[in-house]
Design a protein around this motif. Sequence first.
Motif, short mmCIF file in Angstrom:
data_model
loop_
_atom_site.label_atom_id
_atom_site.label_comp_id
_atom_site.label_asym_id
_atom_site.label_seq_id
_atom_site.Cartn_x
_atom_site.Cartn_y
_atom_site.Cartn_z
N LYS A 228 -32.04 6.18 -84.21
CA LYS A 228 -33.40 5.75 -83.90
C LYS A 228 -34.16 5.29 -85.15
O LYS A 228 -35.29 4.81 -85.06
CB LYS A 228 -34.18 6.89 -83.24
N GLN A 229 -33.54 5.45 -86.32
CA GLN A 229 -34.19 5.03 -87.57
C GLN A 229 -34.24 3.51 -87.67
O GLN A 229 -33.33 2.81 -87.21
CB GLN A 229 -33.45 5.61 -88.77
N LEU A 230 -35.28 3.00 -88.30
CA LEU A 230 -35.48 1.56 -88.41
C LEU A 230 -34.32 0.87 -89.12
O LEU A 230 -33.89 -0.21 -88.72
CB LEU A 230 -36.79 1.25 -89.14
N TYR A 231 -33.78 1.51 -90.17
CA TYR A 231 -32.75 0.85 -90.97
C TYR A 231 -31.46 0.60 -90.20
O TYR A 231 -30.65 -0.23 -90.60
CB TYR A 231 -32.48 1.61 -92.26
N TRP A 232 -31.25 1.32 -89.06
CA TRP A 232 -30.06 1.11 -88.26
C TRP A 232 -30.23 -0.05 -87.27
O TRP A 232 -29.26 -0.50 -86.66
CB TRP A 232 -29.70 2.37 -87.46
N GLN A 233 -31.44 -0.52 -87.08
CA GLN A 233 -31.70 -1.54 -86.07
C GLN A 233 -31.10 -2.88 -86.48
O GLN A 233 -31.05 -3.24 -87.66
CB GLN A 233 -33.20 -1.70 -85.82
N TYR A 234 -30.67 -3.65 -85.48
CA TYR A 234 -30.14 -4.99 -85.74
C TYR A 234 -31.25 -5.93 -86.20
O TYR A 234 -32.39 -5.83 -85.75
CB TYR A 234 -29.51 -5.57 -84.47
N LEU A 235 -30.89 -6.85 -87.11
CA LEU A 235 -31.88 -7.83 -87.56
C LEU A 235 -32.21 -8.81 -86.44
O LEU A 235 -33.31 -9.36 -86.40
CB LEU A 235 -31.33 -8.60 -88.77
N PHE A 236 -31.25 -9.03 -85.54
CA PHE A 236 -31.47 -9.96 -84.42
C PHE A 236 -31.31 -9.21 -83.10
O PHE A 236 -30.31 -9.37 -82.39
CB PHE A 236 -30.48 -11.13 -84.51
N PRO A 237 -32.29 -8.36 -82.76
CA PRO A 237 -32.16 -7.54 -81.56
C PRO A 237 -32.28 -8.34 -80.27
O PRO A 237 -32.97 -9.36 -80.21
CB PRO A 237 -33.32 -6.55 -81.69
N ILE B 52 -21.92 7.13 -83.52
CA ILE B 52 -22.99 7.78 -82.78
C ILE B 52 -22.81 9.29 -82.79
O ILE B 52 -23.78 10.06 -82.83
CB ILE B 52 -23.10 7.23 -81.34
N LYS B 53 -21.56 9.76 -82.78
CA LYS B 53 -21.30 11.19 -82.84
C LYS B 53 -21.66 11.74 -84.21
O LYS B 53 -22.08 12.89 -84.34
CB LYS B 53 -19.82 11.46 -82.53
N LYS B 54 -21.50 10.92 -85.23
CA LYS B 54 -21.77 11.37 -86.59
C LYS B 54 -23.26 11.35 -86.90
O LYS B 54 -23.79 12.30 -87.50
CB LYS B 54 -21.02 10.47 -87.57
N TYR B 55 -23.95 10.28 -86.48
CA TYR B 55 -25.34 10.12 -86.88
C TYR B 55 -26.35 10.56 -85.80
O TYR B 55 -27.50 10.83 -86.11
CB TYR B 55 -25.60 8.66 -87.26
N GLY B 56 -25.93 10.59 -84.55
CA GLY B 56 -26.80 11.08 -83.49
C GLY B 56 -28.16 10.41 -83.44
O GLY B 56 -28.27 9.18 -83.37
N GLN B 57 -29.23 11.21 -83.52
CA GLN B 57 -30.59 10.70 -83.41
C GLN B 57 -31.00 9.80 -84.58
O GLN B 57 -32.02 9.14 -84.53
CB GLN B 57 -31.58 11.87 -83.29
N ALA B 58 -30.18 9.78 -85.62
CA ALA B 58 -30.46 8.88 -86.74
C ALA B 58 -30.39 7.42 -86.30
O ALA B 58 -30.93 6.53 -86.97
CB ALA B 58 -29.46 9.11 -87.88
N ASP C 119 -41.94 3.87 -75.73
CA ASP C 119 -41.42 3.89 -74.36
C ASP C 119 -40.38 4.98 -74.14
O ASP C 119 -39.83 5.11 -73.04
CB ASP C 119 -40.80 2.53 -74.02
N GLY C 120 -40.08 5.75 -75.18
CA GLY C 120 -39.12 6.85 -75.04
C GLY C 120 -37.70 6.48 -75.34
O GLY C 120 -36.77 7.22 -74.98
N PHE C 121 -37.49 5.34 -76.02
CA PHE C 121 -36.14 4.90 -76.35
C PHE C 121 -35.99 4.81 -77.87
O PHE C 121 -36.26 5.78 -78.54
CB PHE C 121 -35.84 3.56 -75.67
N GLY C 122 -35.52 3.68 -78.38
CA GLY C 122 -35.43 3.50 -79.82
C GLY C 122 -34.03 3.59 -80.40
O GLY C 122 -33.84 3.38 -81.59
N MET C 123 -33.04 3.92 -79.57
CA MET C 123 -31.65 3.99 -80.07
C MET C 123 -31.10 2.58 -80.24
O MET C 123 -31.31 1.71 -79.40
CB MET C 123 -30.77 4.76 -79.10
N THR C 124 -30.37 2.37 -81.33
CA THR C 124 -29.64 1.13 -81.50
C THR C 124 -28.22 1.32 -81.00
O THR C 124 -27.78 2.44 -80.75
CB THR C 124 -29.62 0.69 -82.97
N SER C 125 -27.50 0.24 -80.83
CA SER C 125 -26.11 0.31 -80.41
C SER C 125 -25.23 0.61 -81.61
O SER C 125 -25.26 -0.10 -82.61
CB SER C 125 -25.70 -1.03 -79.77
N LEU C 126 -24.44 1.68 -81.52
CA LEU C 126 -23.53 2.07 -82.59
C LEU C 126 -22.12 2.24 -82.05
O LEU C 126 -21.94 2.59 -80.87
CB LEU C 126 -23.96 3.39 -83.23
#
Length: 320
Positions: A214-223, A206-212, A194-201
């Motif tokens: 969007k990586q799966l390992y950053w996603q919350y277990l309970f989104p 967010i300034k340090k990791y940027g587009q990272a 859908d053109g998204f994929g960013m998790t809340s940081l």
Amino acid sequence: MSKSPFIESIRNTIRTKRYSLRTEKAYLYWIRQFIIFHGKRHPKDMAEFEVEQFLTHLAVTKKVSPLTQNQALCALIFMFRHEVSKELHNMQFQFAKTPKRIPQVLTHHESLSVIHQLSGIHQLVAGLMYGGGLRVSEALRLRIKDFDLERNTVFVFRSKGQKDRMTLLPENLKEDIAIQIERVKDIHEQDLVDGFGMTSLPASLIKKYGQAAKQLYWQYLFPSTTRCEHPYDGYTCRHHIHQTSFRKALKKAVERANIPKRVTSHTFRHSFATRMLETGHDIRVVQELLGHDDVKTTQIYTHVLGKNKFGAISPMDTNR
């Protein structure tokens, strides 16, 4: 609605000092209440006397708890120190003394009974809280990267007091966690489509990791079931589920389990600590797993046990 430059300046100062969003909301609430109570006078024209009036109003008229009263005082001290450049001295009204209470805990059987009355992710959240001594905020903030399924550990990032720690991952939850990770993967893949994929940081990350992000390992277990706008940086992201959702489910589960005790999310953390001591674990180990700075904080759980560390027995239970 126009924003107050004074309040926005305090907000920026709070964020610069890396306070949590929860603390930011609480501090701004009490500062607004203080200003409104005094007829919207500017704080630069007020001092100790006005603070004492406000705190007395909270204690006598509003009948707030000592903890709430102390939170309001902390907010005002912060405001005067950092925005008005004025220290509060010689106030008649000091921090309220909070009563020392022995926490309400569930027995091992009661804890499992409540957990079994929950379902889906709410059951998994409760299992992690009781199995690892997590606070509800810590459990909901867990990300996929925080789990080590081989070492049976959970990494808790920036918990209370901005401290990191490791705690236990229950062996019998590993399969459910693996299934939940697959669910998160499906949600995340659709977000990317859908053109998204960013998790809340946090803003600092967010300034340090940027587009990272969007990586799966950053996603919350309970989104969360929906995407939202990040409160600091404004990008569209997927946050974790809200605490209110879990609390509502817990209340119903306690009723179904017919537990005649007041049970909150934090009861699982208390019950974890008590059960660990009850089964013979060293208090220093429990202290580390809970993330307590001082072992005296952990020692309160020894008072919950029917027998203390000396093995005391009630006179009613002796034969002579």
